[in-house]
Scaffold this motif. Structure first.
Motif, PDB file in Angstrom:
ATOM      1  N   ASP A 286       0.804  -1.227   0.000  1.00 12.96           N
ATOM      2  CA  ASP A 286       0.000   0.000   0.000  1.00 12.96           C
ATOM      3  C   ASP A 286       0.836   1.277   0.000  1.00 12.96           C
ATOM      4  O   ASP A 286       0.291   2.375   0.084  1.00 12.96           O
ATOM      5  N   ARG A 287       2.152   1.159  -0.106  1.00 12.28           N
ATOM      6  CA  ARG A 287       2.986   2.351  -0.179  1.00 12.28           C
ATOM      7  C   ARG A 287       2.731   3.084  -1.505  1.00 12.28           C
ATOM      8  O   ARG A 287       2.904   2.501  -2.590  1.00 12.28           O
ATOM      9  N   PRO A 288       2.363   4.352  -1.459  1.00  9.50           N
ATOM     10  CA  PRO A 288       2.062   5.087  -2.692  1.00  9.50           C
ATOM     11  C   PRO A 288       3.219   5.114  -3.689  1.00  9.50           C
ATOM     12  O   PRO A 288       2.988   5.028  -4.899  1.00  9.50           O
ATOM     13  N   VAL A 289       4.458   5.233  -3.211  1.00 12.04           N
ATOM     14  CA  VAL A 289       5.575   5.312  -4.147  1.00 12.04           C
ATOM     15  C   VAL A 289       5.734   4.011  -4.926  1.00 12.04           C
ATOM     16  O   VAL A 289       6.087   4.023  -6.118  1.00 12.04           O
ATOM     17  N   ILE A 290       5.458   2.868  -4.299  1.00 18.71           N
ATOM     18  CA  ILE A 290       5.537   1.575  -4.989  1.00 18.71           C
ATOM     19  C   ILE A 290       4.444   1.485  -6.050  1.00 18.71           C
ATOM     20  O   ILE A 290       4.686   1.094  -7.200  1.00 18.71           O
ATOM     21  N   LYS A 291       3.230   1.849  -5.672  1.00 20.87           N
ATOM     22  CA  LYS A 291       2.123   1.830  -6.635  1.00 20.87           C
ATOM     23  C   LYS A 291       2.407   2.749  -7.810  1.00 20.87           C
ATOM     24  O   LYS A 291       2.144   2.413  -8.971  1.00 20.87           O
ATOM     25  N   TYR A 292       2.944   3.911  -7.500  1.00 22.36           N
ATOM     26  CA  TYR A 292       3.196   4.904  -8.539  1.00 22.36           C
ATOM     27  C   TYR A 292       4.216   4.391  -9.552  1.00 22.36           C
ATOM     28  O   TYR A 292       4.001   4.446 -10.772  1.00 22.36           O
ATOM     29  N   LEU A 293       5.351   3.884  -9.050  1.00 22.09           N
ATOM     30  CA  LEU A 293       6.403   3.424  -9.947  1.00 22.09           C
ATOM     31  C   LEU A 293       5.991   2.185 -10.725  1.00 22.09           C
ATOM     32  O   LEU A 293       6.402   1.999 -11.877  1.00 22.09           O
ATOM     33  N   ALA A 294       5.170   1.319 -10.115  1.00 25.61           N
ATOM     34  CA  ALA A 294       4.746   0.096 -10.787  1.00 25.61           C
ATOM     35  C   ALA A 294       3.808   0.383 -11.957  1.00 25.61           C
ATOM     36  O   ALA A 294       3.727  -0.419 -12.893  1.00 25.61           O
ATOM     37  N   THR A 295       3.105   1.495 -11.901  1.00 28.20           N
ATOM     38  CA  THR A 295       2.152   1.819 -12.972  1.00 28.20           C
ATOM     39  C   THR A 295       2.686   2.890 -13.924  1.00 28.20           C
ATOM     40  O   THR A 295       2.091   3.129 -14.974  1.00 28.20           O
ATOM     41  N   GLU A 296       3.819   3.523 -13.576  1.00 25.40           N
ATOM     42  CA  GLU A 296       4.375   4.583 -14.404  1.00 25.40           C
ATOM     43  C   GLU A 296       4.998   4.007 -15.678  1.00 25.40           C
ATOM     44  O   GLU A 296       5.764   3.054 -15.627  1.00 25.40           O
ATOM     45  N   ARG A 297       4.632   4.571 -16.825  1.00 23.44           N
ATOM     46  CA  ARG A 297       5.112   4.076 -18.114  1.00 23.44           C
ATOM     47  C   ARG A 297       5.970   5.097 -18.858  1.00 23.44           C
ATOM     48  O   ARG A 297       6.244   4.934 -20.042  1.00 23.44           O
ATOM     49  N   ARG A 298       6.403   6.165 -18.161  1.00 23.99           N
ATOM     50  CA  ARG A 298       7.194   7.208 -18.830  1.00 23.99           C
ATOM     51  C   ARG A 298       8.625   7.281 -18.305  1.00 23.99           C
ATOM     52  O   ARG A 298       9.361   8.205 -18.657  1.00 23.99           O
ATOM     53  N   MET A 299       9.043   6.337 -17.467  1.00 23.62           N
ATOM     54  CA  MET A 299      10.428   6.327 -16.991  1.00 23.62           C
ATOM     55  C   MET A 299      11.357   5.924 -18.135  1.00 23.62           C
ATOM     56  O   MET A 299      11.020   5.057 -18.942  1.00 23.62           O
ATOM     57  N   GLU A 300      12.527   6.556 -18.191  1.00 17.08           N
ATOM     58  CA  GLU A 300      13.474   6.216 -19.245  1.00 17.08           C
ATOM     59  C   GLU A 300      14.909   6.460 -18.813  1.00 17.08           C
ATOM     60  O   GLU A 300      15.179   7.231 -17.896  1.00 17.08           O
ATOM     61  N   ILE A 301      15.825   5.749 -19.483  1.00 19.63           N
ATOM     62  CA  ILE A 301      17.258   5.866 -19.222  1.00 19.63           C
ATOM     63  C   ILE A 301      17.986   6.007 -20.545  1.00 19.63           C
ATOM     64  O   ILE A 301      17.722   5.257 -21.490  1.00 19.63           O
ATOM     65  N   ALA A 302      18.908   6.971 -20.619  1.00 19.45           N
ATOM     66  CA  ALA A 302      19.785   7.123 -21.771  1.00 19.45           C
ATOM     67  C   ALA A 302      21.127   6.472 -21.439  1.00 19.45           C
ATOM     68  O   ALA A 302      21.782   6.856 -20.464  1.00 19.45           O
ATOM     69  N   PHE A 303      21.516   5.470 -22.224  1.00 14.52           N
ATOM     70  CA  PHE A 303      22.758   4.720 -21.994  1.00 14.52           C
ATOM     71  C   PHE A 303      23.848   5.156 -22.962  1.00 14.52           C
ATOM     72  O   PHE A 303      23.586   5.400 -24.145  1.00 14.52           O
ATOM     73  N   VAL A 304      25.095   5.194 -22.464  1.00 21.62           N
ATOM     74  CA  VAL A 304      26.266   5.431 -23.313  1.00 21.62           C
ATOM     75  C   VAL A 304      27.346   4.428 -22.905  1.00 21.62           C
ATOM     76  O   VAL A 304      27.304   3.869 -21.806  1.00 21.62           O
ATOM     77  N   PRO A 305      28.345   4.189 -23.760  1.00 24.20           N
ATOM     78  CA  PRO A 305      29.328   3.126 -23.471  1.00 24.20           C
ATOM     79  C   PRO A 305      30.501   3.590 -22.616  1.00 24.20           C
ATOM     80  O   PRO A 305      30.877   4.758 -22.612  1.00 24.20           O
ATOM     81  N   ILE A 306      31.066   2.636 -21.886  1.00 26.69           N
ATOM     82  CA  ILE A 306      32.384   2.810 -21.284  1.00 26.69           C
ATOM     83  C   ILE A 306      33.407   2.457 -22.356  1.00 26.69           C
ATOM     84  O   ILE A 306      33.366   1.369 -22.939  1.00 26.69           O
ATOM     85  N   ALA A 307      34.310   3.389 -22.650  1.00 29.08           N
ATOM     86  CA  ALA A 307      35.279   3.200 -23.731  1.00 29.08           C
ATOM     87  C   ALA A 307      36.050   1.897 -23.561  1.00 29.08           C
ATOM     88  O   ALA A 307      36.439   1.531 -22.458  1.00 29.08           O
ATOM     89  N   GLY A 308      36.243   1.199 -24.672  1.00 23.59           N
ATOM     90  CA  GLY A 308      37.032  -0.021 -24.664  1.00 23.59           C
ATOM     91  C   GLY A 308      36.306  -1.257 -24.204  1.00 23.59           C
ATOM     92  O   GLY A 308      36.909  -2.327 -24.088  1.00 23.59           O
ATOM     93  N   THR A 309      34.998  -1.144 -23.906  1.00 27.37           N
ATOM     94  CA  THR A 309      34.230  -2.284 -23.418  1.00 27.37           C
ATOM     95  C   THR A 309      32.914  -2.391 -24.179  1.00 27.37           C
ATOM     96  O   THR A 309      32.558  -1.521 -24.984  1.00 27.37           O
ATOM     97  N   ARG A 310      32.169  -3.453 -23.882  1.00 28.55           N
ATOM     98  CA  ARG A 310      30.811  -3.613 -24.403  1.00 28.55           C
ATOM     99  C   ARG A 310      29.797  -3.411 -23.271  1.00 28.55           C
ATOM    100  O   ARG A 310      28.767  -4.072 -23.207  1.00 28.55           O
ATOM    101  N   ILE A 311      30.128  -2.486 -22.387  1.00 31.84           N
ATOM    102  CA  ILE A 311      29.280  -2.163 -21.246  1.00 31.84           C
ATOM    103  C   ILE A 311      28.700  -0.765 -21.436  1.00 31.84           C
ATOM    104  O   ILE A 311      29.432   0.197 -21.689  1.00 31.84           O
ATOM    105  N   LEU A 312      27.370  -0.644 -21.292  1.00 35.43           N
ATOM    106  CA  LEU A 312      26.698   0.644 -21.320  1.00 35.43           C
ATOM    107  C   LEU A 312      26.286   1.018 -19.901  1.00 35.43           C
ATOM    108  O   LEU A 312      25.919   0.153 -19.106  1.00 35.43           O
ATOM    109  N   VAL A 313      26.336   2.303 -19.596  1.00 33.13           N
ATOM    110  CA  VAL A 313      25.930   2.780 -18.276  1.00 33.13           C
ATOM    111  C   VAL A 313      25.015   3.993 -18.446  1.00 33.13           C
ATOM    112  O   VAL A 313      25.028   4.661 -19.479  1.00 33.13           O
ATOM    113  N   PRO A 314      24.201   4.312 -17.432  1.00 35.97           N
ATOM    114  CA  PRO A 314      23.276   5.441 -17.545  1.00 35.97           C
ATOM    115  C   PRO A 314      24.003   6.780 -17.627  1.00 35.97           C
ATOM    116  O   PRO A 314      24.875   7.083 -16.811  1.00 35.97           O
ATOM    117  N   PHE A 315      23.629   7.567 -18.623  1.00 34.59           N
ATOM    118  CA  PHE A 315      24.064   8.963 -18.707  1.00 34.59           C
ATOM    119  C   PHE A 315      22.985   9.870 -18.105  1.00 34.59           C
ATOM    120  O   PHE A 315      23.281  10.858 -17.453  1.00 34.59           O
TER     121      PHE A 315
END
Length: 296
Positions: free
Chosen positions: A236-265
């Motif tokens: 019943d925590r409002p923040v849990i309900k809110y995040l579970a139903t939110e469909r507009r969250m997004e992350i922009a990823f960019v690479p760590i040089a020399g690897t095949r690993i992306l991390v959040p920018f």
């Protein structure tokens, strides 16, 4: 009957605060999906990242943090720290740090230890976890939190096939193809943060160009993020309900040089008081030469 006092504490302002806190902690751990596939492949090159982030709420600065990642030929380490400022400092005055380390196995990051500490005006708390091949073997919260009968119980099964939040924030792209592509986003995985077990799904949204005040300037792949709580949360925590139903969250990823690993920018979460955003102000990354074995 005991749910009313808890609801009174979850007013819209604090719900927004919690969302920014999640943007800081889950933003460095809300994108674990790509590491779920540990298929053998050629080991990647090594790389290093030193980044600084700023958290804002409706455009107002509310916190800052830093993140350092070292990826070697057979081991990796990652550490982050940050704190609230301005508007949010009036509510929590909090700061925190987290770290993860482990092995590099066939190009995949396999954590064996995770630690996170948070400190506010009211308390300090440390979470520790020991992992083996995606299974949490041991974990603790110090001081131990009170038992809440409303909290969904975390079972042993919930602690298998998971990633810790820190390692989970580093998105591995399999194969030898393009690093930044729609396929990089189309994945999903489970996370255990020492208290809550949740599932994450990523999906492709768009490509764009990002620029830090210092360091990285180039393409980013933007993924939609969908959050599903599984265990360890109070329904019943409002923040849990809110995040579970939110469909507009997004992350922009960019690479760590020399690897095949992306991390959040950048990561953004809509809240009742405006957009909560975590974005890199400095993003300095470099490839490091593979270690050469001595022959004499």
């Amino acid at each position: 009957m005991n749910s009313h006092p808890r609801r009174s504490r979850d007013n819209p302002v604090l719900t927004a605060k919690h969302a920014v806190s999640l943007a800081s902690s889950l933003g460095l751990g809300l994108c674990a999906a790509g590491l779920s596939a540990l298929a053998p492949q050629a080991a990647a090159a090594q790389g290093r990242l030193e980044a600084k982030y700023e958290a804002t709420l409706a455009g107002i600065p509310v916190g800052k943090g830093a993140w350092t990642i070292e990826i070697g030929d057979d081991a990796f380490s990652a550490a982050a720290q940050g704190g609230t400022a301005g508007l949010l400092k009036a509510f929590s005055g909090g700061n925190g740090s987290g770290a993860s380390q482990g092995r590099v196995v066939n190009g995949a990051l396999v954590a064996n230890a995770y630690t996170a500490t948070t400190t506010t005006q009211k308390k300090s708390e440390t979470i520790r976890m020991v992992l083996t091949n995606g299974t949490v073997k041991d974990f603790s919260i110090d001081p131990a939190p009170p038992v809440d009968p409303d909290r969904v119980v975390v079972t042993e099964a919930h602690r298998k096939g998971v990633l810790d939040p820190m390692t989970g924030s580093m998105l591995r792209v399999n194969g030898n193809g393009e690093l930044l592509s729609p396929d990089s986003c189309r994945t999903g995985a489970g996370i255990f943060d020492g208290r809550m077990r949740y599932d994450l799904k990523l999906d492709y949204k768009r490509m764009e160009t990002v620029k830090a005040e210092r360091g990285y300037h180039g393409p980013a792949v933007v993924c939609a993020v969908y959050f599903t709580p599984v265990a360890g949360f109070i329904p019943d925590r409002p923040v849990i309900k809110y995040l579970a139903t939110e469909r507009r969250m997004e992350i922009a990823f960019v690479p760590i040089a020399g690897t095949r690993i992306l991390v959040p920018f950048r990561m953004s979460i809509p809240t009742p008081l405006g957009q909560a955003m975590l974005e890199a102000t400095s993003f300095v990354t470099s490839a490091t030469p593979p270690r050469v074995a001595k022959t004499n």
